[in-house]
Write a protein that holds these residues in place. Sequence first.
Motif, PDB file in Angstrom:
ATOM      1  N   THR A 169       0.903   2.723   7.459  1.00 39.15           N
ATOM      2  CA  THR A 169       1.644   1.906   8.418  1.00 39.15           C
ATOM      3  C   THR A 169       0.938   0.613   8.801  1.00 39.15           C
ATOM      4  OG1 THR A 169       0.692   3.247  10.193  1.00 39.15           O
ATOM      5  CG2 THR A 169       2.880   3.856   9.412  1.00 39.15           C
ATOM      6  N   GLY A 170      -0.226   0.331   8.213  1.00 40.87           N
ATOM      7  CA  GLY A 170      -0.900  -0.925   8.512  1.00 40.87           C
ATOM      8  C   GLY A 170      -1.185  -1.078   9.988  1.00 40.87           C
ATOM      9  N   LEU A 171      -0.808  -2.222  10.534  1.00 46.83           N
ATOM     10  CA  LEU A 171      -1.051  -2.487  11.953  1.00 46.83           C
ATOM     11  C   LEU A 171      -0.287  -1.515  12.846  1.00 46.83           C
ATOM     12  CD1 LEU A 171      -2.734  -4.603  13.494  1.00 46.83           C
ATOM     13  CD2 LEU A 171      -0.668  -6.003  13.660  1.00 46.83           C
ATOM     14  N   GLY A 172       0.786  -0.932  12.323  1.00 47.05           N
ATOM     15  CA  GLY A 172       1.564   0.028  13.091  1.00 47.05           C
ATOM     16  C   GLY A 172       0.810   1.296  13.432  1.00 47.05           C
ATOM     17  N   ALA A 173      -0.336   1.533  12.783  1.00 52.27           N
ATOM     18  CA  ALA A 173      -1.133   2.719  13.094  1.00 52.27           C
ATOM     19  C   ALA A 173      -1.730   2.648  14.494  1.00 52.27           C
ATOM     20  CB  ALA A 173      -2.246   2.901  12.061  1.00 52.27           C
ATOM     21  N   ARG A 174      -1.745   1.468  15.096  1.00 46.24           N
ATOM     22  CA  ARG A 174      -2.198   1.393  16.496  1.00 46.24           C
ATOM     23  C   ARG A 174      -1.349   2.284  17.382  1.00 46.24           C
ATOM     24  NH1 ARG A 174      -2.146  -4.786  18.239  1.00 46.24           N
ATOM     25  NH2 ARG A 174      -0.088  -4.573  17.292  1.00 46.24           N
ATOM     26  N   GLU A 175      -0.034   2.224  17.177  1.00 47.32           N
ATOM     27  CA  GLU A 175       0.864   3.024  17.994  1.00 47.32           C
ATOM     28  C   GLU A 175       1.031   4.431  17.428  1.00 47.32           C
ATOM     29  OE1 GLU A 175       1.733  -0.193  16.945  1.00 47.32           O
ATOM     30  OE2 GLU A 175       1.019  -0.954  18.874  1.00 47.32           O
ATOM     31  N   LEU A 176       1.168   4.551  16.112  1.00 51.23           N
ATOM     32  CA  LEU A 176       1.475   5.849  15.525  1.00 51.23           C
ATOM     33  C   LEU A 176       0.349   6.851  15.713  1.00 51.23           C
ATOM     34  CD1 LEU A 176       3.550   7.477  13.912  1.00 51.23           C
ATOM     35  CD2 LEU A 176       2.400   6.717  11.826  1.00 51.23           C
ATOM     36  N   VAL A 177      -0.906   6.415  15.532  1.00 53.26           N
ATOM     37  CA  VAL A 177      -2.029   7.346  15.665  1.00 53.26           C
ATOM     38  C   VAL A 177      -3.033   6.910  16.727  1.00 53.26           C
ATOM     39  CG1 VAL A 177      -1.807   8.148  13.300  1.00 53.26           C
ATOM     40  CG2 VAL A 177      -3.342   6.246  13.779  1.00 53.26           C
ATOM     41  N   VAL A 189       0.832  -1.202   0.000  1.00 49.42           N
ATOM     42  CA  VAL A 189       0.000   0.000   0.000  1.00 49.42           C
ATOM     43  C   VAL A 189       0.871   1.258   0.000  1.00 49.42           C
ATOM     44  CG1 VAL A 189      -1.706   1.318   1.318  1.00 49.42           C
ATOM     45  CG2 VAL A 189      -1.960  -1.151   1.078  1.00 49.42           C
ATOM     46  N   GLY A 190       1.922   1.271   0.822  1.00 51.68           N
ATOM     47  CA  GLY A 190       2.812   2.419   0.850  1.00 51.68           C
ATOM     48  C   GLY A 190       3.571   2.596  -0.457  1.00 51.68           C
ATOM     49  N   LEU A 191       4.040   1.502  -1.033  1.00 54.25           N
ATOM     50  CA  LEU A 191       4.806   1.597  -2.281  1.00 54.25           C
ATOM     51  C   LEU A 191       3.935   2.051  -3.445  1.00 54.25           C
ATOM     52  CD1 LEU A 191       7.013  -1.619  -2.018  1.00 54.25           C
ATOM     53  CD2 LEU A 191       7.755   0.755  -1.737  1.00 54.25           C
ATOM     54  N   THR A 192       2.728   1.515  -3.561  1.00 53.96           N
ATOM     55  CA  THR A 192       1.869   1.940  -4.670  1.00 53.96           C
ATOM     56  C   THR A 192       1.438   3.392  -4.500  1.00 53.96           C
ATOM     57  OG1 THR A 192      -0.024   0.931  -3.508  1.00 53.96           O
ATOM     58  CG2 THR A 192       0.982  -0.351  -5.277  1.00 53.96           C
ATOM     59  N   SER A 193       1.211   3.825  -3.261  1.00 59.40           N
ATOM     60  CA  SER A 193       0.845   5.225  -3.024  1.00 59.40           C
ATOM     61  C   SER A 193       2.001   6.144  -3.385  1.00 59.40           C
ATOM     62  CB  SER A 193       0.441   5.423  -1.561  1.00 59.40           C
ATOM     63  OG  SER A 193      -0.744   4.711  -1.250  1.00 59.40           O
ATOM     64  N   HIS A 238      -4.611   9.225   5.633  1.00 63.02           N
ATOM     65  CA  HIS A 238      -4.495   7.889   6.201  1.00 63.02           C
ATOM     66  C   HIS A 238      -4.945   6.857   5.171  1.00 63.02           C
ATOM     67  CE1 HIS A 238      -3.823   9.460  10.249  1.00 63.02           C
ATOM     68  NE2 HIS A 238      -4.817  10.320  10.038  1.00 63.02           N
ATOM     69  N   CYS A 239      -4.187   5.772   5.077  1.00 63.98           N
ATOM     70  CA  CYS A 239      -4.553   4.683   4.173  1.00 63.98           C
ATOM     71  C   CYS A 239      -4.064   3.371   4.796  1.00 63.98           C
ATOM     72  CB  CYS A 239      -3.945   4.898   2.786  1.00 63.98           C
ATOM     73  SG  CYS A 239      -4.456   3.664   1.567  1.00 63.98           S
ATOM     74  N   TYR A 240      -4.901   2.781   5.646  1.00 62.12           N
ATOM     75  CA  TYR A 240      -4.505   1.541   6.320  1.00 62.12           C
ATOM     76  C   TYR A 240      -5.766   0.777   6.751  1.00 62.12           C
ATOM     77  CZ  TYR A 240      -5.431   4.156  10.671  1.00 62.12           C
ATOM     78  OH  TYR A 240      -6.024   4.899  11.666  1.00 62.12           O
ATOM     79  N   GLY A 241      -5.553  -0.432   7.248  1.00 59.46           N
ATOM     80  CA  GLY A 241      -6.671  -1.267   7.689  1.00 59.46           C
ATOM     81  C   GLY A 241      -7.262  -2.103   6.568  1.00 59.46           C
ATOM     82  N   HIS A 242      -6.398  -2.618   5.672  1.00 62.14           N
ATOM     83  CA  HIS A 242      -6.869  -3.323   4.474  1.00 62.14           C
ATOM     84  C   HIS A 242      -7.140  -4.812   4.706  1.00 62.14           C
ATOM     85  CE1 HIS A 242      -4.880   0.323   3.004  1.00 62.14           C
ATOM     86  NE2 HIS A 242      -5.692   0.249   1.973  1.00 62.14           N
ATOM     87  N   GLY A 243      -7.069  -5.249   5.954  1.00 65.17           N
ATOM     88  CA  GLY A 243      -7.410  -6.633   6.263  1.00 65.17           C
ATOM     89  C   GLY A 243      -6.524  -7.604   5.501  1.00 65.17           C
ATOM     90  N   GLY A 244      -7.160  -8.578   4.844  1.00 57.99           N
ATOM     91  CA  GLY A 244      -6.424  -9.560   4.057  1.00 57.99           C
ATOM     92  C   GLY A 244      -6.424  -9.235   2.585  1.00 57.99           C
ATOM     93  N   ALA A 245      -6.551  -7.959   2.230  1.00 63.43           N
ATOM     94  CA  ALA A 245      -6.702  -7.578   0.821  1.00 63.43           C
ATOM     95  C   ALA A 245      -5.769  -6.442   0.423  1.00 63.43           C
ATOM     96  CB  ALA A 245      -8.156  -7.190   0.547  1.00 63.43           C
ATOM     97  N   GLY A 246      -4.582  -6.396   1.009  1.00 66.92           N
ATOM     98  CA  GLY A 246      -3.671  -5.305   0.710  1.00 66.92           C
ATOM     99  C   GLY A 246      -3.330  -5.202  -0.765  1.00 66.92           C
ATOM    100  N   VAL A 247      -2.932  -6.317  -1.370  1.00 64.90           N
ATOM    101  CA  VAL A 247      -2.601  -6.308  -2.793  1.00 64.90           C
ATOM    102  C   VAL A 247      -3.843  -6.010  -3.622  1.00 64.90           C
ATOM    103  CG1 VAL A 247      -1.771  -7.713  -4.722  1.00 64.90           C
ATOM    104  CG2 VAL A 247      -0.649  -7.866  -2.487  1.00 64.90           C
TER     105      VAL A 247
END
Length: 314
Positions: free
Chosen positions: A169-177, A11-15, A287-296
């Motif tokens: 940041t995917g799951l890392g957004a728990r801590e970051l935000v 997600v980060g790379l495509t963005s 913000h762009c995160y929380g894609h579950g099992g569908a990131g790709v």
Amino acid sequence: MRVRVVGAGVVGLTSALRLAREGHHVDLVAARTGDDTTSAVAAALWYPYRAYPAADVTRWSASSYAALRGLAADPRTGVRMRLGRELFRRPAPEPWWRDAVPELARVTGARLPTGYADGFELTVPVADMAVHLPWLLGEVVAAGVAVRPGRFEKLTDALVGVDVVVNCTGLGARELVGDHHLTPVRGQVVVVAQFGLREWLIDQSDPEQLCYVVPREDTVLLGGTADDGDEDLTVRADTARRILDRCADLVPALRDARVLGHRVGLRPGRPSVRLEAEVTDRGPVVHCYGHGGAGVTLSYGCAEDVAHLVSGLR
């Protein structure tokens, strides 16, 4: 605009790539890259799995389908279009994401394995992430994006020196935000040597003990699990044995396949994907995160929306 993307999964790379190609000055900062990311563990079969809400996910999935289908023409990308089937123990309605794919056919009768009552057949993109992630990173760098390792303890730190931050940041957004809506969903997979398999198979009859067989060029990925709230990254031998047994029931040739390795990743589960702009005291964040099992599956479509939101912040 000066844009900083945080996170180097798909997600980060495509963005970052989309933003750079639209003329923004982009840098990318990530604590983990390449094989250390959750994206590297993904089966990367195009499939809108555990991602919400339905309408947005269908739209993002359709855009990603088109983008990935285009990339499949170039073998360097690691993307291939592959025919496959989803199997059901009971009659099933059409999937809620039906409008995201150009064709979908029902499989019935003698074409179904023993014990199955229904199924769908469709051709979708499959990305070998051992190839696609390095290719994507190369495209990002070639587009002029400065990529560097780093970890931000606070979102305000990421905003220093740029006009806008894109939080991937995917799951890392728990801590970051401080997003407590995120839940880790543990996925364990087995990788075996390719033995001539060309079609993928999925059976989600048990939502926790999944069964999927996804062929790539040199390997076949077997899964899997979906353990909510489980953050253990240790490979569990008994889980691996059960995965192999379930998959071999569908594809008997797997009983003789050579096991190459085992992987574990944590999907960023969330009640809905968070894709929105937020104006903070220190500057704007997309913000762009929380894609579950569908990131790709969602990545290229979500990158379009990220670029649109960033441009709207001018």
